[in-house]
Motif scaffolding. Structure first.
Motif, PDB file in Angstrom:
ATOM      1  N   LYS A   1       2.765  -0.434   4.063  1.00 29.91           N
ATOM      2  CA  LYS A   1       3.375  -1.735   4.279  1.00 29.91           C
ATOM      3  C   LYS A   1       2.571  -2.847   3.618  1.00 29.91           C
ATOM      4  O   LYS A   1       3.059  -3.936   3.402  1.00 29.91           O
ATOM      5  N   PHE A   2       1.271  -2.546   3.304  1.00 30.42           N
ATOM      6  CA  PHE A   2       0.473  -3.516   2.556  1.00 30.42           C
ATOM      7  C   PHE A   2       0.546  -3.239   1.053  1.00 30.42           C
ATOM      8  O   PHE A   2      -0.027  -3.967   0.272  1.00 30.42           O
ATOM      9  N   HIS A   3       1.232  -2.131   0.691  1.00 28.58           N
ATOM     10  CA  HIS A   3       1.313  -1.702  -0.703  1.00 28.58           C
ATOM     11  C   HIS A   3      -0.093  -1.507  -1.269  1.00 28.58           C
ATOM     12  O   HIS A   3      -0.408  -1.947  -2.364  1.00 28.58           O
ATOM     13  N   THR A   4      -0.951  -0.843  -0.498  1.00 27.09           N
ATOM     14  CA  THR A   4      -2.356  -0.702  -0.893  1.00 27.09           C
ATOM     15  C   THR A   4      -2.808   0.747  -0.923  1.00 27.09           C
ATOM     16  O   THR A   4      -4.003   0.982  -1.043  1.00 27.09           O
ATOM     17  N   ASP A   5      -1.921   1.697  -0.784  1.00 29.05           N
ATOM     18  CA  ASP A   5      -2.354   3.086  -0.674  1.00 29.05           C
ATOM     19  C   ASP A   5      -2.253   3.836  -1.994  1.00 29.05           C
ATOM     20  O   ASP A   5      -2.269   5.058  -2.010  1.00 29.05           O
ATOM     21  N   CYS A   6      -2.137   3.115  -3.117  1.00 33.85           N
ATOM     22  CA  CYS A   6      -1.998   3.781  -4.407  1.00 33.85           C
ATOM     23  C   CYS A   6      -3.246   4.565  -4.789  1.00 33.85           C
ATOM     24  O   CYS A   6      -3.176   5.518  -5.559  1.00 33.85           O
ATOM     25  N   ILE A   7      -4.398   4.156  -4.284  1.00 36.45           N
ATOM     26  CA  ILE A   7      -5.627   4.890  -4.541  1.00 36.45           C
ATOM     27  C   ILE A   7      -6.030   5.717  -3.335  1.00 36.45           C
ATOM     28  O   ILE A   7      -6.438   6.875  -3.467  1.00 36.45           O
ATOM     29  N   GLU A   8      -5.882   5.119  -2.152  1.00 39.27           N
ATOM     30  CA  GLU A   8      -6.336   5.825  -0.962  1.00 39.27           C
ATOM     31  C   GLU A   8      -5.520   7.090  -0.704  1.00 39.27           C
ATOM     32  O   GLU A   8      -6.072   8.136  -0.349  1.00 39.27           O
ATOM     33  N   ARG A   9      -4.211   7.015  -0.895  1.00 33.98           N
ATOM     34  CA  ARG A   9      -3.364   8.168  -0.572  1.00 33.98           C
ATOM     35  C   ARG A   9      -3.697   9.396  -1.416  1.00 33.98           C
ATOM     36  O   ARG A   9      -3.866  10.492  -0.868  1.00 33.98           O
ATOM     37  N   PRO A  10      -3.843   9.266  -2.753  1.00 30.05           N
ATOM     38  CA  PRO A  10      -4.242  10.443  -3.533  1.00 30.05           C
ATOM     39  C   PRO A  10      -5.613  10.985  -3.119  1.00 30.05           C
ATOM     40  O   PRO A  10      -5.835  12.199  -3.121  1.00 30.05           O
ATOM     41  N   LEU A  11      -6.534  10.073  -2.765  1.00 33.78           N
ATOM     42  CA  LEU A  11      -7.845  10.524  -2.322  1.00 33.78           C
ATOM     43  C   LEU A  11      -7.753  11.303  -1.024  1.00 33.78           C
ATOM     44  O   LEU A  11      -8.394  12.351  -0.855  1.00 33.78           O
ATOM     45  N   ARG A  12      -6.963  10.800  -0.116  1.00 31.65           N
ATOM     46  CA  ARG A  12      -6.792  11.497   1.167  1.00 31.65           C
ATOM     47  C   ARG A  12      -6.204  12.881   0.933  1.00 31.65           C
ATOM     48  O   ARG A  12      -6.643  13.871   1.550  1.00 31.65           O
ATOM     49  N   MET A  13      -5.241  12.978   0.045  1.00 29.73           N
ATOM     50  CA  MET A  13      -4.625  14.281  -0.247  1.00 29.73           C
ATOM     51  C   MET A  13      -5.633  15.212  -0.918  1.00 29.73           C
ATOM     52  O   MET A  13      -5.692  16.411  -0.610  1.00 29.73           O
ATOM     53  N   GLY A  14      -6.438  14.659  -1.822  1.00 31.38           N
ATOM     54  CA  GLY A  14      -7.440  15.479  -2.480  1.00 31.38           C
ATOM     55  C   GLY A  14      -8.484  16.003  -1.506  1.00 31.38           C
ATOM     56  O   GLY A  14      -8.862  17.183  -1.564  1.00 31.38           O
TER      57      GLY A  14
ATOM     58  N   ILE B   1     -20.151  -9.428  -4.876  1.00 29.72           N
ATOM     59  CA  ILE B   1     -18.950  -9.364  -5.712  1.00 29.72           C
ATOM     60  C   ILE B   1     -18.511  -7.911  -5.914  1.00 29.72           C
ATOM     61  O   ILE B   1     -17.322  -7.581  -5.803  1.00 29.72           O
ATOM     62  N   VAL B   2     -19.468  -7.037  -6.199  1.00 29.76           N
ATOM     63  CA  VAL B   2     -19.142  -5.624  -6.393  1.00 29.76           C
ATOM     64  C   VAL B   2     -18.572  -5.018  -5.116  1.00 29.76           C
ATOM     65  O   VAL B   2     -17.587  -4.264  -5.149  1.00 29.76           O
ATOM     66  N   MET B   3     -19.172  -5.367  -3.969  1.00 29.15           N
ATOM     67  CA  MET B   3     -18.672  -4.833  -2.697  1.00 29.15           C
ATOM     68  C   MET B   3     -17.246  -5.299  -2.422  1.00 29.15           C
ATOM     69  O   MET B   3     -16.411  -4.548  -1.906  1.00 29.15           O
ATOM     70  N   LEU B   4     -16.960  -6.546  -2.750  1.00 33.10           N
ATOM     71  CA  LEU B   4     -15.609  -7.077  -2.547  1.00 33.10           C
ATOM     72  C   LEU B   4     -14.601  -6.365  -3.437  1.00 33.10           C
ATOM     73  O   LEU B   4     -13.485  -6.056  -3.008  1.00 33.10           O
ATOM     74  N   VAL B   5     -14.997  -6.104  -4.674  1.00 38.66           N
ATOM     75  CA  VAL B   5     -14.094  -5.394  -5.587  1.00 38.66           C
ATOM     76  C   VAL B   5     -13.803  -3.995  -5.066  1.00 38.66           C
ATOM     77  O   VAL B   5     -12.641  -3.541  -5.046  1.00 38.66           O
ATOM     78  N   VAL B   6     -14.859  -3.305  -4.621  1.00 40.31           N
ATOM     79  CA  VAL B   6     -14.664  -1.956  -4.069  1.00 40.31           C
ATOM     80  C   VAL B   6     -13.768  -2.007  -2.840  1.00 40.31           C
ATOM     81  O   VAL B   6     -12.858  -1.179  -2.667  1.00 40.31           O
ATOM     82  N   SER B   7     -13.998  -3.000  -1.974  1.00 42.70           N
ATOM     83  CA  SER B   7     -13.185  -3.127  -0.759  1.00 42.70           C
ATOM     84  C   SER B   7     -11.725  -3.406  -1.104  1.00 42.70           C
ATOM     85  O   SER B   7     -10.811  -2.850  -0.493  1.00 42.70           O
ATOM     86  N   LEU B   8     -11.493  -4.264  -2.087  1.00 39.97           N
ATOM     87  CA  LEU B   8     -10.119  -4.592  -2.475  1.00 39.97           C
ATOM     88  C   LEU B   8      -9.412  -3.407  -3.115  1.00 39.97           C
ATOM     89  O   LEU B   8      -8.195  -3.251  -2.988  1.00 39.97           O
ATOM     90  N   ILE B   9     -10.174  -2.553  -3.803  1.00 39.62           N
ATOM     91  CA  ILE B   9      -9.563  -1.387  -4.439  1.00 39.62           C
ATOM     92  C   ILE B   9      -9.201  -0.327  -3.408  1.00 39.62           C
ATOM     93  O   ILE B   9      -8.101   0.232  -3.423  1.00 39.62           O
ATOM     94  N   LEU B  10     -10.139  -0.057  -2.507  1.00 36.13           N
ATOM     95  CA  LEU B  10      -9.923   1.026  -1.555  1.00 36.13           C
ATOM     96  C   LEU B  10      -9.323   0.552  -0.237  1.00 36.13           C
ATOM     97  O   LEU B  10      -8.645   1.316   0.447  1.00 36.13           O
ATOM     98  N   ILE B  11      -9.606  -0.689   0.171  1.00 33.68           N
ATOM     99  CA  ILE B  11      -8.966  -1.261   1.364  1.00 33.68           C
ATOM    100  C   ILE B  11      -8.499  -2.655   0.971  1.00 33.68           C
ATOM    101  O   ILE B  11      -8.997  -3.658   1.475  1.00 33.68           O
ATOM    102  N   PRO B  12      -7.524  -2.763   0.069  1.00 31.10           N
ATOM    103  CA  PRO B  12      -7.225  -4.055  -0.555  1.00 31.10           C
ATOM    104  C   PRO B  12      -6.339  -4.977   0.263  1.00 31.10           C
ATOM    105  O   PRO B  12      -5.309  -5.430  -0.197  1.00 31.10           O
ATOM    106  N   SER B  13      -6.756  -5.286   1.471  1.00 28.63           N
ATOM    107  CA  SER B  13      -6.069  -6.300   2.263  1.00 28.63           C
ATOM    108  C   SER B  13      -6.775  -7.633   2.042  1.00 28.63           C
ATOM    109  O   SER B  13      -7.996  -7.720   2.198  1.00 28.63           O
TER     110      SER B  13
END
Length: 848
Positions: free
Chosen positions: A19-32, A702-714
């Protein structure tokens, strides 16, 4: 970096991230990871044995540990490209030393020496005290030292001046006869005699004067120096060691503190051995805590062996990470010795996460299926925090301090191995433990036991010989009592209106005290902190500070250009620069060859207004005062290419202000000047430590924020991640200042680690809140605390226990590590379990 990885449990909430349209990276990782978990669960022995073989092979690198040790204080605790190092290079290349005319004033390094400070209940200038000092001096000079079946004394290794050993001015004045003190009128800080002006400012301390004149009435301390040649380090080191042995066993009516040019380095080298025994204590505490945390009354469902394997997995990570870098010829600095304490907390956090995820799987499913679900729920979150931790550490590798770089690279690589072994080795251990549970076997005997109490069985049999029960409705293991506490009691208490008001007051006080502490934060590493607390040199530094603190460095000032010293108009520019330097509050006088030569020429009188006459008379002058030849760099035809003079500084300002002030005054001079003192090599840290720390933290944020936005991008998560990072860093910096910790290369390591903690505490807690299926803000906060409260608390305790033993260390480095980690844990815990949940309830309510 010492992650409270328990906060990774945010992913336990079933609400999809789509619903946040943020699982494009997390979902494949979870499946892997789900597929990986199933494979490891199906073939656990492969993933148990392979890490053992790998760590054994890499652990062979410890064979080279002694060769890779790099504890040189200058190399590791001063900026790599510090300005003073370039200045020293210029001084050494421009002004050549003359070993036959030794001058401590003209040393470009600390030199090789032994020194002592004698104090007495009466004046050290009394006949009795002076006689004791003269006797001690005689013992030192006549001390015999063995080397290669030969015996030598001070006279064979001493620094020489005109064929004689350098001596101590105060003893020369009285001609080594204590009774002569009654016939000599000593003047301070300069004593005038037939041989010229003699500086006593380094010889006498805590001086009292006679009737407000410069004549000395008494003194509380006397300092003696014994300078050595530097061409034979083996002999000089043996003599210095004998000096220390002699002084440590000396007893007389005078009190003596002592040190040598090698003392700090030798004492620093002892620090690693001072904490070796602490490793066994720490791991014993960690194993005990892990077992108690994972212990269940159910003899089948208890996770004792998983807890033990979690600690063992961390040990393998240290063995592999350190061993690999040692094999790659990476220097090992003592600061890296604190990494195992840090990694222990990380490994235990991951263990608690996996155990908690396993308990939420269906008991009746097969082991591969249960491990697949465990990995699906836990591995992505552990990947996030491991990634942020490793990145924060690797960013620290760009520090100008070797000690910081060594810690960061050893810790960063070890964190990667810790993550790898958690996924493989610990996962395999969980699978094997799961097979035991599936067979309903006892945790210790591995014998199949009944699930229910047989008829006519004793209570002892009930406690020791039954197990395997689970919730028949949910088909999952029973909930932990602590989880119920956070869900039913703490969550309700925290979301009450009066509790929220109290939390806001607490946060306001926390922030105010933290900001105040930041303004009192001192910069720089006090060199004495590199020695152990019970070191003999601590007494020496204390005596030096008490009795010899008025006068500071005698700083070299080099004129870096050819200069017409015979031209009065141009010479006026140089005089003007000297006047500007002398007008500084912390400058008390100048010693310059050209000023002395002018006085000599005026007294004669001599005409030195032309190049020819100047060079001719200067040559005659230097024959009378040959020491000044070391201050002049001249060509074969007598043209002066560069020269130097000296200014005496006072201890009226901080060393940072003195060094920077002198450099700025030199830059403003129309003549090209350079100021240098060997101590500036260490003082250079003051010029870079603050800016480098702030820069590293900002880049890491800044790096931590980028990582957070990529993997938990709310966006909401990103906002609270930024606020929490800033809040925790400010809190740690402020309170460490109030706790007596300076901002130096050691505390800088820990401040960088704050970034990893802040991400772990904030990103997952915030995302758990916004992911909750509840609609009311208070209910969302209670829901998040119910899932995260106990794991966060477990992780915090495990990390504190991993470093608590360091609080008893006799080393400032390890105590500082404990202090800052403790602050990070406490403030991270406060933010994760108190501040952020309350702030989110209000923010959420206001945004609706």
């Amino acid at each position: 970096l010492l992650n409270i990885n328990a906060s990774k449990l945010s992913h336990f909430f079933p609400t999809p991230m789509a619903k946040f349209h943020t699982d494009c990276i997390e979902r494949p990782l979870r499946m892997g990871f789900e597929m990986m978990g199933y494979f490891i669960g199906s073939h656990p022995w492969w993933f148990l044995i392979a890490p053992l073989i790998l760590s054994t092979g890499l652990g062979s690198g410890f064979y080279f540990l002694k060769e890779r040790m790099s504890n040189n204080i200058e190399e590791q605790f001063t900026p790599v490209n510090g300005q003073a190092k370039l200045e020293r290079k210029y001084i050494q290349e421009t002004f050549r030393r003359n070993d036959s005319m030794f001058s401590s004033l003209r040393l470009s390094t600390d030199g090789s020496y032994a020194t002592l400070i004698a104090t007495s209940n009466r004046s050290v200038l009394s006949v009795e005290s002076l006689q004791d000092i003269i006797d001690l001096d005689l013992k030192i000079r006549s001390m015999e030292v063995q080397a290669d079946n030969q015996t030598f004394q001070y006279v064979h290794v001493c620094a020489q001046m005109f064929g004689r050993c350098t001596s101590n001015d105060i003893l020369d004045i009285i001609q080594y006869n204590a009774n002569n003190i009654n016939t000599v009128n000593l003047t301070f800080p300069w004593h005038h005699s037939d041989f010229g002006r003699i500086p006593l400012l380094l010889s006498l301390g805590s001086v009292k004067f006679n009737n407000e004149s410069s004549v000395v009435e008494s003194a509380e301390a006397m300092q003696l120096f014994y300078y050595l040649q530097e061409d034979n380090k083996t002999k000089t080191h043996l003599w210095l060691e004998s000096f220390l042995n002699l002084l440590s066993n000396q007893s007389s009516s005078i009190q003596v503190s002592y040190s040598t040019s090698m003392s700090m380095q030798w004492e620093f080298d002892k620090s690693p051995s001072s904490v070796i025994y602490m490793f066994s204590i720490t791991y014993a505490i960690a194993i005990t805590f892990s077992i108690l945390s994972c212990w269940r009354l159910d003899n089948v469902r208890t996770k004792v062996w998983v807890a033990v394997c979690g600690v063992f997995s961390t040990g393998l990570a240290v063995l592999s990470g350190f061993g690999l870098l040692l094999l790659l010829n990476e220097p090992f600095v003592m600061t890296a010795a604190s990494c195992p304490f840090m990694l222990l907390g990380i490994g235990l956090d991951d263990t608690f996460i996996l155990v908690s995820c396993w308990q939420r799987t269906r008991v009746l499913d097969g082991v591969p299926d249960r491990l697949a679900v465990t990995y699906r729920d836990a591995a992505v979150s552990m990947s996030i925090t491991s990634l942020t931790d490793a990145l924060a550490l690797f960013l620290g590798c760009g520090s100008p301090f070797g000690s910081v770089r060594s810690f960061c690279i050893y810790a960063g690589v070890s964190v990667c191995f810790c993550y790898l072994y958690t996924i493989t080795f610990l996962g395999a251990c969980m699978a094997l433990n799961g097979q035991r549970e599936a067979g309903n076997k006892h945790w210790f005997t591995c014998v199949k036991i009944p699930e229910d109490l047989p008829p006519r069985s004793s209570k002892a049999f009930c406690l020791c010989c039954i197990g395997g029960s689970y919730d028949r409705i949910t088909e999952k293991e029973q909930k932990e009592p602590m989880n119920q506490f956070f869900e039913r009691f703490y969550g309700l208490f925290l979301t009450h209106k009066s509790s929220k008001a109290s939390v806001f007051v607490m946060y306001a006080v926390y922030l105010a005290v933290s900001i105040y502490g930041c303004f009192t934060l001192k910069e720089g590493l006090d060199i004495r902190n590199l020695a152990l607390d019970d070191s003999y040199i601590i007494d020496y530094y204390n005596s030096q500070k008490e009795h010899f603190s008025k006068y500071s460095c005698n700083v070299m000032v080099a004129v870096k250009q050819p200069f017409p010293y015979w031209d009065e108009d141009k010479l006026e520019h140089l005089h003007s620069c000297i006047s500007d330097l002398e007008h500084l509050d912390y400058v008390s006088g100048t010693l310059a060859w050209f000023l002395s030569f002018q006085e000599y020429a005026n007294a004669s009188p001599l005409n030195i207004s032309s190049p020819e006459s100047f060079q001719s008379h200067l040559s005659n002058y230097l024959q009378l005062y040959p020491m000044f030849t070391q201050d002049i760099n001249a060509t074969a035809d007598g043209e002066i290419q560069a020269s130097r003079f000296f200014i005496q500084t006072l201890d009226k300002s901080s060393v940072k202000d003195v060094m920077i002030g002198l450099r700025e005054s030199a830059e403003e001079c129309p003549v090209e000047l350079l100021v240098y003192h060997p101590a500036f090599i260490y003082y250079d840290q003051y010029t870079v430590i603050m800016t480098n720390t702030v820069h590293t933290i900002l880049v890491a944020v800044i790096v931590m924020l980028v990582v957070s936005l990529i993997l938990i991008p709310s966006p909401l998560c990103a906002l609270w991640v930024a606020l929490a990072i800033c809040s925790v860093v400010v809190g740690v910096a402020g309170f460490m200042a109030l706790w007596g910790v300076n901002l130096d290369s050691i505390s800088m390591i820990n401040l960088v680690m704050c970034i990893g903690f802040s991400v772990d505490f904030s990103a997952h807690v915030t995302h758990s809140f916004v992911s909750s299926p509840k609609t009311d803000a208070n209910e969302k906060a209670r829901d998040a605390l119910a899932h995260l409260g106990y794991p966060i608390l477990q992780g915090a305790l495990s990390t504190v226990l991993g470093v608590v033993v360091l609080s008893m260390s006799g080393s400032y480095i390890f105590r500082t590590f404990f202090k800052i980690v403790f602050l990070v844990i406490v403030f991270g815990l406060l933010h994760g379990l108190m501040f952020i949940p309350v702030f989110l309830t209000l923010f959420w309510a206001c945004g609706k």
